[in-house]
Design a protein around this motif. Structure first.
Motif, PDB file in Angstrom:
ATOM      1  N   GLN A   8       0.832  -1.204   0.000  1.00 17.33           N
ATOM      2  CA  GLN A   8       0.000   0.000   0.000  1.00 17.33           C
ATOM      3  C   GLN A   8       0.866   1.254   0.000  1.00 17.33           C
ATOM      4  OE1 GLN A   8      -2.187  -1.245   3.613  1.00 17.33           O
ATOM      5  NE2 GLN A   8      -4.067  -0.920   2.418  1.00 17.33           N
ATOM      6  N   LEU A   9       1.984   1.191   0.724  1.00 11.85           N
ATOM      7  CA  LEU A   9       2.879   2.348   0.776  1.00 11.85           C
ATOM      8  C   LEU A   9       3.476   2.637  -0.600  1.00 11.85           C
ATOM      9  CD1 LEU A   9       4.793   1.630   4.125  1.00 11.85           C
ATOM     10  CD2 LEU A   9       2.958   3.271   3.734  1.00 11.85           C
ATOM     11  N   ILE A  10       3.895   1.598  -1.313  1.00  9.66           N
ATOM     12  CA  ILE A  10       4.468   1.788  -2.645  1.00  9.66           C
ATOM     13  C   ILE A  10       3.408   2.327  -3.599  1.00  9.66           C
ATOM     14  CG2 ILE A  10       5.507   0.626  -4.614  1.00  9.66           C
ATOM     15  CD1 ILE A  10       7.372   1.037  -2.216  1.00  9.66           C
ATOM     16  N   GLN A  11       2.196   1.796  -3.501  1.00 11.48           N
ATOM     17  CA  GLN A  11       1.115   2.283  -4.353  1.00 11.48           C
ATOM     18  C   GLN A  11       0.821   3.750  -4.079  1.00 11.48           C
ATOM     19  OE1 GLN A  11      -2.503   0.037  -3.948  1.00 11.48           O
ATOM     20  NE2 GLN A  11      -3.529   1.094  -5.627  1.00 11.48           N
ATOM     21  N   GLN A  12       0.843   4.121  -2.793  1.00 14.35           N
ATOM     22  CA  GLN A  12       0.615   5.518  -2.435  1.00 14.35           C
ATOM     23  C   GLN A  12       1.745   6.408  -2.951  1.00 14.35           C
ATOM     24  OE1 GLN A  12      -2.193   5.747  -0.916  1.00 14.35           O
ATOM     25  NE2 GLN A  12      -2.354   7.735   0.099  1.00 14.35           N
ATOM     26  N   ALA A  13       2.971   5.909  -2.845  1.00  8.53           N
ATOM     27  CA  ALA A  13       4.115   6.687  -3.328  1.00  8.53           C
ATOM     28  C   ALA A  13       4.032   6.899  -4.840  1.00  8.53           C
ATOM     29  CB  ALA A  13       5.419   5.982  -2.956  1.00  8.53           C
ATOM     30  N   GLN A  14       3.633   5.861  -5.580  1.00  9.19           N
ATOM     31  CA  GLN A  14       3.500   5.988  -7.026  1.00  9.19           C
ATOM     32  C   GLN A  14       2.451   7.034  -7.385  1.00  9.19           C
ATOM     33  OE1 GLN A  14       5.263   4.791  -9.415  1.00  9.19           O
ATOM     34  NE2 GLN A  14       6.500   3.249  -8.360  1.00  9.19           N
ATOM     35  N   SER A  15       1.361   7.048  -6.627  1.00 14.29           N
ATOM     36  CA  SER A  15       0.307   8.031  -6.878  1.00 14.29           C
ATOM     37  C   SER A  15       0.813   9.454  -6.657  1.00 14.29           C
ATOM     38  CB  SER A  15      -0.890   7.745  -5.966  1.00 14.29           C
ATOM     39  OG  SER A  15      -1.881   8.735  -6.116  1.00 14.29           O
ATOM     40  N   VAL A  16       1.580   9.653  -5.605  1.00  8.14           N
ATOM     41  CA  VAL A  16       2.103  10.989  -5.308  1.00  8.14           C
ATOM     42  C   VAL A  16       3.128  11.411  -6.352  1.00  8.14           C
ATOM     43  CG1 VAL A  16       3.427  12.353  -3.638  1.00  8.14           C
ATOM     44  CG2 VAL A  16       1.624  10.811  -2.847  1.00  8.14           C
ATOM     45  N   MET A  17       3.923  10.474  -6.849  1.00  7.36           N
ATOM     46  CA  MET A  17       4.927  10.806  -7.860  1.00  7.36           C
ATOM     47  C   MET A  17       4.293  11.343  -9.134  1.00  7.36           C
ATOM     48  SD  MET A  17       7.973   7.963  -7.586  1.00  7.36           S
ATOM     49  CE  MET A  17       7.034   6.530  -7.063  1.00  7.36           C
ATOM     50  N   GLU A  18       3.052  10.940  -9.422  1.00  5.22           N
ATOM     51  CA  GLU A  18       2.359  11.430 -10.607  1.00  5.22           C
ATOM     52  C   GLU A  18       2.044  12.925 -10.509  1.00  5.22           C
ATOM     53  OE1 GLU A  18       1.669   9.882 -13.504  1.00  5.22           O
ATOM     54  OE2 GLU A  18       2.921   8.263 -12.683  1.00  5.22           O
ATOM     55  N   ARG A  19       2.127  13.502  -9.320  1.00  7.54           N
ATOM     56  CA  ARG A  19       1.846  14.931  -9.160  1.00  7.54           C
ATOM     57  C   ARG A  19       3.010  15.819  -9.602  1.00  7.54           C
ATOM     58  NH1 ARG A  19      -0.749  15.350  -3.060  1.00  7.54           N
ATOM     59  NH2 ARG A  19      -2.297  13.675  -3.265  1.00  7.54           N
ATOM     60  N   ILE A  20       4.175  15.211  -9.778  1.00  6.64           N
ATOM     61  CA  ILE A  20       5.361  15.995 -10.140  1.00  6.64           C
ATOM     62  C   ILE A  20       5.351  16.284 -11.629  1.00  6.64           C
ATOM     63  CG2 ILE A  20       7.883  16.040 -10.147  1.00  6.64           C
ATOM     64  CD1 ILE A  20       6.620  16.159  -7.363  1.00  6.64           C
ATOM     65  N   ALA A  21       5.566  17.532 -11.982  1.00  3.87           N
ATOM     66  CA  ALA A  21       5.608  17.940 -13.390  1.00  3.87           C
ATOM     67  C   ALA A  21       7.021  17.755 -13.938  1.00  3.87           C
ATOM     68  CB  ALA A  21       5.188  19.400 -13.532  1.00  3.87           C
ATOM     69  N   GLY A 204      -1.399   7.011   7.862  1.00  4.79           N
ATOM     70  CA  GLY A 204      -2.000   7.052   6.542  1.00  4.79           C
ATOM     71  C   GLY A 204      -2.736   8.331   6.254  1.00  4.79           C
ATOM     72  N   GLU A 205      -3.292   8.986   7.295  1.00  7.19           N
ATOM     73  CA  GLU A 205      -4.061  10.209   7.087  1.00  7.19           C
ATOM     74  C   GLU A 205      -3.219  11.338   6.480  1.00  7.19           C
ATOM     75  OE1 GLU A 205      -5.951   8.158  10.672  1.00  7.19           O
ATOM     76  OE2 GLU A 205      -3.964   8.442   9.794  1.00  7.19           O
ATOM     77  N   VAL A 206      -1.917  11.336   6.737  1.00  9.50           N
ATOM     78  CA  VAL A 206      -1.056  12.421   6.244  1.00  9.50           C
ATOM     79  C   VAL A 206       0.017  11.918   5.290  1.00  9.50           C
ATOM     80  CG1 VAL A 206      -1.423  13.809   8.310  1.00  9.50           C
ATOM     81  CG2 VAL A 206       0.522  12.254   8.212  1.00  9.50           C
ATOM     82  N   LEU A 207      -0.068  10.641   4.896  1.00 13.14           N
ATOM     83  CA  LEU A 207       0.987  10.074   4.065  1.00 13.14           C
ATOM     84  C   LEU A 207       1.111  10.804   2.730  1.00 13.14           C
ATOM     85  CD1 LEU A 207       3.174   7.948   3.770  1.00 13.14           C
ATOM     86  CD2 LEU A 207       1.447   6.366   2.895  1.00 13.14           C
ATOM     87  N   ASP A 208      -0.016  11.102   2.095  1.00 15.07           N
ATOM     88  CA  ASP A 208       0.025  11.835   0.823  1.00 15.07           C
ATOM     89  C   ASP A 208       0.756  13.159   0.954  1.00 15.07           C
ATOM     90  OD1 ASP A 208      -1.237   9.972  -0.696  1.00 15.07           O
ATOM     91  OD2 ASP A 208      -2.780  11.330  -1.442  1.00 15.07           O
ATOM     92  N   ASP A 209       0.358  13.940   1.951  1.00 15.88           N
ATOM     93  CA  ASP A 209       0.976  15.253   2.142  1.00 15.88           C
ATOM     94  C   ASP A 209       2.458  15.119   2.469  1.00 15.88           C
ATOM     95  OD1 ASP A 209      -1.405  16.455   1.625  1.00 15.88           O
ATOM     96  OD2 ASP A 209      -1.798  17.128   3.676  1.00 15.88           O
ATOM     97  N   TYR A 210       2.792  14.122   3.287  1.00 16.89           N
ATOM     98  CA  TYR A 210       4.192  13.950   3.673  1.00 16.89           C
ATOM     99  C   TYR A 210       5.053  13.587   2.456  1.00 16.89           C
ATOM    100  CZ  TYR A 210       8.433  11.948   5.614  1.00 16.89           C
ATOM    101  OH  TYR A 210       9.742  11.653   5.875  1.00 16.89           O
ATOM    102  N   TYR A 212       4.416  14.068  -0.669  1.00 15.06           N
ATOM    103  CA  TYR A 212       4.434  15.198  -1.601  1.00 15.06           C
ATOM    104  C   TYR A 212       5.419  16.257  -1.118  1.00 15.06           C
ATOM    105  CZ  TYR A 212       2.349  18.422  -5.044  1.00 15.06           C
ATOM    106  OH  TYR A 212       2.130  19.269  -6.105  1.00 15.06           O
ATOM    107  N   ALA A 213       5.413  16.544   0.182  1.00 19.97           N
ATOM    108  CA  ALA A 213       6.343  17.524   0.748  1.00 19.97           C
ATOM    109  C   ALA A 213       7.785  17.058   0.600  1.00 19.97           C
ATOM    110  CB  ALA A 213       6.014  17.776   2.213  1.00 19.97           C
ATOM    111  N   VAL A 214       8.022  15.755   0.761  1.00 22.97           N
ATOM    112  CA  VAL A 214       9.371  15.208   0.603  1.00 22.97           C
ATOM    113  C   VAL A 214       9.861  15.426  -0.828  1.00 22.97           C
ATOM    114  CG1 VAL A 214      10.694  13.066   0.494  1.00 22.97           C
ATOM    115  CG2 VAL A 214       9.233  13.519   2.457  1.00 22.97           C
ATOM    116  N   LEU A 215       9.031  15.104  -1.814  1.00 26.32           N
ATOM    117  CA  LEU A 215       9.434  15.285  -3.205  1.00 26.32           C
ATOM    118  C   LEU A 215       9.631  16.757  -3.553  1.00 26.32           C
ATOM    119  CD1 LEU A 215       7.251  12.659  -5.109  1.00 26.32           C
ATOM    120  CD2 LEU A 215       9.745  12.701  -4.958  1.00 26.32           C
ATOM    121  N   LEU A 216       8.760  17.625  -3.056  1.00 26.98           N
ATOM    122  CA  LEU A 216       8.880  19.049  -3.376  1.00 26.98           C
ATOM    123  C   LEU A 216      10.065  19.696  -2.677  1.00 26.98           C
ATOM    124  CD1 LEU A 216       5.145  20.201  -3.416  1.00 26.98           C
ATOM    125  CD2 LEU A 216       6.634  19.624  -5.339  1.00 26.98           C
TER     126      LEU A 216
END
Length: 825
Positions: A8-21, A204-210, A212-216
Motif C-alpha cells: 500500500q505504501l508503494i502504491q501511495q508513493a507511485q500516486s504521489v509521484m504522478e503529481r510531479i511535473a 495514513g491520514e497524512v501520508l500523501d501530504d508527507y 508530496y512535501a518530501v518530493l517538493l
C-alpha cells in the motif's frame, strides 16, 4: 490513526509521484504546467499547496490592492467574483474584508529534517537538499564534468549508496555511524521507501501530504527525473529514477531520525504527526478572500477582451486572392507582428498555426550524429530530416565541409577542456590574458558573440546558406549521417501535406506567395535561451520546420498527390520560409537563392512590407515597455543591443502577459489590438465537417498554451519553488540538465525573476487562460467528454472556456456544464 502496509505504501508513493511535473533540459527548455499532476479542481489545489508548501495559487494581497488602485480591478469585477463563489447576499461585508491584511501566514508541512533543524539550530533540510543535489548533478552529468562519475551505470538509488560511503559531510555535521546504518538499510528503492515510512511511523491520514512535501523539498531534481520518466513513457518504456530519488530523500529522513535520536526529537515529531492527522480532511470554513481577489483579476481581463470581440465584425473573410498569405506560429509574440503586417499591407492574409507546421519530425543538423525533436513535447517524431548541401553541390564538397566542421567541433572541445582545467586556470590567464583583450572588448560592445551559435560552429555564412533540409533519403549526405534513415517517403507526402494545409485552415484561394514563418530568439550568454524559442518545436527555433514545410508543399510529386485528393494548389503559388526573430522583431526570408525568377519581384515587395512591419512592431513593443514614443532607428538600436549584449538579463519578454487562446477565423480578431497577450489559432469550423481539427486544437495547441500560461503563473505566485531565481546567479549544471542559483541548492525550475519583472514593475499578470473557440457548442462538449485532460482543465476550472457564435455572440461554459450568453441577465 491508520498505518499502511508495504504494498500500500508503494502504491501511495507511485500516486504521489504522478503529481510531479516534468522539467525539460536547457537545450529544449519548453514551458510546462508545474501543477499538471494535481488532478483536483483549481481551488482544491490551492488548498493542497497551502497545506503542503505554505504557498497557494494567489499573490500577496498587496498585489491585488495595487491593481484596484490602478483601476485594473473594478468594484464590478469584485462583485462578479463574489457572486461566482456563491456569496452574493454577503457582498457588502465581503468587499470590506478584501482590504484587510491576511490574518496568518500559511505554514508548510514539516519534514523530519525541519524539526531536527529547529532543535539543533542547524538547517538540516538545506544540508540534505545540497547533498542530494550535488550527487544528482554528478550522476546526470552530460559531459560538463572533466571527471566521469564512477557509478553512473548503476540505478540512481544503488549508485547513491556507493557514493555516500565515501562522503564525509555527514560526519562533519556530527552524524556518527552513518556508513554502518547504511549497510543495514534496504538495498532496493522500494524497500527503502517502505522502511523509511515505517521507521518514521507516518500515519495514513497524512501520508500523501508527507510524501508530496518530501518530493517538493527536492522539487527541481524531482522534475528532472519525472522528465526522464515522461520521455520513457512516450517510447512505451518506464524509468524508475523518480522513485529512486524519493527513496534517497526518505532514507535521509529515516537515517537521521535513527542516528540523531533523542526524546525531544521523537516527541516533537510525534506531536506534529498527530496534529496533522487530526486536521486532515477538515476543510476551511473561512470566506476565500484571496481566491475572490484572483478571480476578480481574471474577470477584469475578460471584461476588456470580450469587449473587443463581442458583437459585430468590422472585417470579413478574404473573397479575392490575397497579395500574400503568411502563416505565423500561434505564439503571443506573433500577434503584434501580424497586426503590424496587416497595417502595412491590408491585402495580406495572416493565419495562426502551431509553429512546427504539422511536421512531426526530428531534425539532424549538418554534421551531427543525432537529431533533435522539432515538435510539441506531447508527441513523438514520425520522420527524421537531414540537412545537406543544396542539390547543385558536388559530393566532394559535402565531404570536405563535413570534415571541416567535425575538426572545428573537436578543436572547440579540446580548447574548452584546456581553459577549464585546474592547471591552466592560472597559466592561461597569465600567458595570454592580455591577448584576449580585443575579444573581450568586441564581445562587450556586441560586435561579436562570446561563443558561436552551436548550429554554426565550423560553418561560414556562405556554407550555412547552402544547407537545405532534404525530403528524400537519397541525399548526398545520407551515408554521412550515422546510417540513419532520413526523409519523408514519397507515398506519405500528399497525406501529410493535406493534413498541414487543412489544420492551418489553408484549403483554397491560394496567393502567389505563401509565407511560412517560424520564430526564434537571438540572444547570447543565456542558459535558458531555448525558453525564448518555439515551444511547438520542442524549444528549438522554428526555422527548420518552416523550411521543411515549404519544401514539402513546393514538391511537384506532393502537389500532384494533393490534386488527386481534391486539393489543387495553383501552379503560380510558391511557398517560402521565413524566420521571425522575436528579440529584434525582424523577419528574414530563407533560401532566397532558390526562389524562381517568376516570383523575384513579389519577394522584393514582400521584403519591403516586412521591413515596415518590423518597424511598427518594434515601436509598439518599446512604447509598451517604456511608456514613451521611440523613433524607428532608436527602437532598432535598442533591440539589437539586447540581442548582442552578453550582460543583458532581459533580452525580450517572451510570452510574459499571455492570457488568452483564441481559435477562430482571423477576421474575428483582425483590427483588434490584443496587446501581444493572445495565442491566435486559425480555425473555421465550416471547413471541418468531422470536427477532427477542433479535437486536435483542443487536445494539443490549447493544452500547450495552458502549460505556458501556468508556467508563468507558477513562476510568479511561487517564485521560490517554481521559479529559477536571479538569472545573474545562474550556473549551468550537468552540461544541459539545468541551472543552480549560485553554487548549490536544488535544481531550479521555471522562469527567472528577470523574465517577469523589469526591476520596477511586474511584466506579467498571473491569470488562468481564457479560451475562446468559434465552433458549435455541441462539438466543443463532445471533445471535452472524450478527452480526460481537456475535461480536467475545463471542469476543474484550470481554464475559462468561451464559445463564439457565427453572429459573434459569446457564451461561457460554467462548471455546471451549461453555456450562458455573456452579458445576458
Amino acid at each position: 490513526m491508520v498505518h499502511f502496509k508495504g504494498p500500500q505504501l508503494i502504491q501511495q508513493a507511485q500516486s504521489v509521484m504522478e503529481r510531479i511535473a516534468p522539467l525539460w533540459p536547457l537545450d529544449s527548455f519548453v514551458a510546462v504546467n508545474p501543477y499538471m499532476g494535481l488532478m483536483q479542481s483549481f481551488w482544491d489545489a490551492h488548498e493542497t499547496l497551502k497545506r503542503v508548501v505554505g504557498q497557494g495559487l494567489c499573490m500577496p494581497r498587496e498585489y491585488y490592492w495595487q491593481k484596484m488602485k490602478d483601476g485594473r480591478i473594478t468594484h464590478e469585477d469584485i462583485a462578479t467574483a463574489i457572486q461566482e463563489f456563491g456569496y452574493g447576499d454577503e457582498a457588502a461585508g465581503i468587499e470590506q474584508m478584501l482590504v484587510q491584511p491576511s490574518r496568518s501566514r500559511d505554514i508548510p508541512f514539516k519534514l523530519l529534517t525541519d524539526i531536527l533543524g529547529q532543535i539543533e539550530q542547524q538547517d538540516w533540510s538545506a544540508f540534505v537538499v545540497e547533498h542530494t543535489s550535488r550527487y544528482c548533478a554528478a550522476y546526470y552529468d552530460q559531459g560538463q564534468a572533466l571527471w566521469s562519475f564512477p557509478w553512473k551505470d548503476l540505478p540512481l538509488y544503488t549508485s547513491w549508496r556507493q557514493f555516500v560511503r565515501y562522503d564525509k559531510s555527514p560526519r562533519l555535521w556530527g552524524v556518527k555511524g552513518f556508513g554502518e546504518a547504511l549497510d543495514r538499510w534496504p538495498d532496493t528503492a522500494e524497500g527503502a521507501i517502505v522502511q523509511a515510512i515505517q521507521t518514521l511511523d507516518v500515519p495514513g491520514e497524512v501520508l500523501d501530504d508527507y510524501l508530496y512535501a518530501v518530493l517538493l523539498s527536492i522539487g527541481g531534481w524531482a522534475g528532472w527525473t519525472r522528465y526522464l520518466r515522461f520521455q520513457a513513457e512516450l517510447q512505451g518504456h518506464d524509468n524508475a529514477d523518480l522513485q529512486d530519488l524519493l527513496a534517497i530523500r526518505l532514507s535521509w529522513e529515516a537515517l537521521l531520525y535513527q542516528l540523531k535520536s533523542s526524546d525531544l526529537l521523537k516527541s516533537r515529531w510525534r506531536e506534529f504527526l498527530v496534529q496533522a492527522a487530526e486536521s486532515a480532511g477538515h476543510s476551511s470554513k473561512e470566506i476565500p478572500i484571496d481566491p475572490i481577489w484572483q478571480t476578480a483579476l481574471e474577470i477584469g481581463y475578460q471584461r476588456q477582451l470580450l469587449g473587443l470581440l463581442n458583437g459585430s465584425v468590422e472585417s470579413q473573410p478574404f473573397q479575392d486572392r490575397a497579395s500574400v498569405q503568411a502563416v505565423f506560429c500561434i505564439d503571443v509574440r506573433s500577434e503584434v507582428f501580424r497586426r503590424a503586417f496587416e497595417t502595412v499591407e491590408p491585402g495580406v492574409q495572416t493565419l495562426g498555426f502551431a509553429g512546427f507546421f504539422g511536421i512531426p519530425m526530428e531534425y539532424v543538423r549538418f554534421g551531427d550524429s543525432a537529431g533533435q525533436a522539432h515538435l510539441p513535447v506531447l508527441f513523438t517524431p514520425s520522420y527524421r530530416i537531414a540537412e545537406s548541401l543544396n542539390p547543385d553541390s558536388e559530393r566532394q564538397d559535402t565531404k570536405t565541409l563535413l570534415v571541416k566542421r567535425h575538426n572545428q567541433l573537436r578543436l572547440n572541445k579540446v580548447w574548452k577542456i584546456f581553459k577549464t582545467s585546474a592547471t591552466s586556470t592560472f597559466a592561461f590567464v597569465e600567458s595570454v590574458g592580455l591577448l584576449w583583450a580585443p575579444k573581450l572588448i568586441s564581445d562587450s560592445m556586441g560586435w561579436t558573440r562570446p561563443v558561436p551559435k552551436p548550429d554554426d560552429v565550423g560553418l561560414s555564412r556562405t556554407d550555412r546558406r547552402r544547407l537545405q533540409p532534404q525530403l528524400s533519403s537519397e541525399s548526398k549526405s545520407q551515408d554521412l549521417v550515422s546510417d540513419m534513415i532520413t526523409g519523408i517517403p514519397e507515398a506519405d507526402r500528399p497525406a501529410l501535406a493535406e493534413s498541414v494545409l487543412r489544420n492551418m485552415g489553408l484549403m483554397g484561394n491560394f496567393a502567389r506567395l505563401v509565407l511560412l514563418v517560424g520564430h526564434g530568439s537571438m540572444t547570447v550568454n543565456n542558459p535558458q535561451a531555448s525558453a525564448l524559442d518555439c515551444g511547438a518545436c520542442g524549444g528549438q527555433s522554428g526555422e527548420a520546420n518552416a523550411r521543411v514545410a515549404a519544401a514539402l508543399l513546393n514538391d511537384p510529386g506532393t502537389r500532384h498527390g494533393l490534386a488527386q485528393r481534391g486539393l489543387a494548389i495553383p501552379d503560380d503559388t510558391y511557398f517560402l520560409a521565413g524566420l521571425h526573430d522575436t528579440v529584434t522583431e525582424e523577419l528574414r526570408l530563407l533560401n532566397k537563392e532558390v526562389i524562381p525568377s517568376s516570383h523575384v519581384l513579389d519577394v522584393q515587395q514582400l521584403e519591403q512590407w516586412l521591413q515596415q512591419a518590423g518597424q511598427l512592431a518594434r515601436a509598439e513593443r518599446l512604447s509598451r515597455e517604456t511608456n514613451q514614443e521611440n523613433t524607428p532607428a532608436k527602437a532598432r538600436a535598442v533591440l539589437w543591443r539586447r540581442a548582442r549584449d552578453w550582460a543583458e538579463v532581459r533580452p525580450e519578454w517572451a510570452l510574459a502577459g499571455n492570457a488568452a487562446f483564441i481559435a477562430a477565423p482571423r477576421y474575428r480578431t483582425r483590427q483588434r489590438d490584443l496587446a501581444g497577450r493572445a495565442f491566435l489559432h486559425e480555425y473555421d469550423w465550416h471547413l471541418d465537417p468531422t470536427f477532427s481539427t477542433l479535437q486536435q486544437i483542443m487536445t494539443a495547441p490549447m493544452v500547450v498554451a495552458q502549460w505556458i500560461n501556468m508556467q508563468y503563473y507558477g513562476s510568479m505566485v511561487d517564485p521560490r519553488r517554481l521559479g529559477s531565481g536571479n538569472k545573474v546567479l545562474h550556473n549551468v549544471t550537468g552540461g544541459s540538465v539545468g541551472v543552480l542559483e549560485g553554487n548549490g541548492g536544488d535544481l531550479r525550475a521555471g522562469l527567472a525573476w528577470q523574465s517577469l519583472h523589469d526591476g520596477t514593475r511586474w511584466m506579467h499578470e498571473p491569470m488562468r487562460l481564457t479560451v475562446l473557440i468559434e465552433a458549435p457548442r455541441e462539438a466543443i462538449d463532445e471533445v471535452i467528454a472524450h478527452h480526460d485532460e481537456v475535461q480536467h482543465l475545463v471542469e476543474d476550472a484550470w481554464i475559462y472556456l468561451f464559445q463564439i457564435d457565427d453572429d459573434g455572440r459569446i457564451h461561457r461554459r460554467g462548471l455546471n456544464k451549461q453555456w450562458a450568453l455573456v452579458g445576458a441577465q
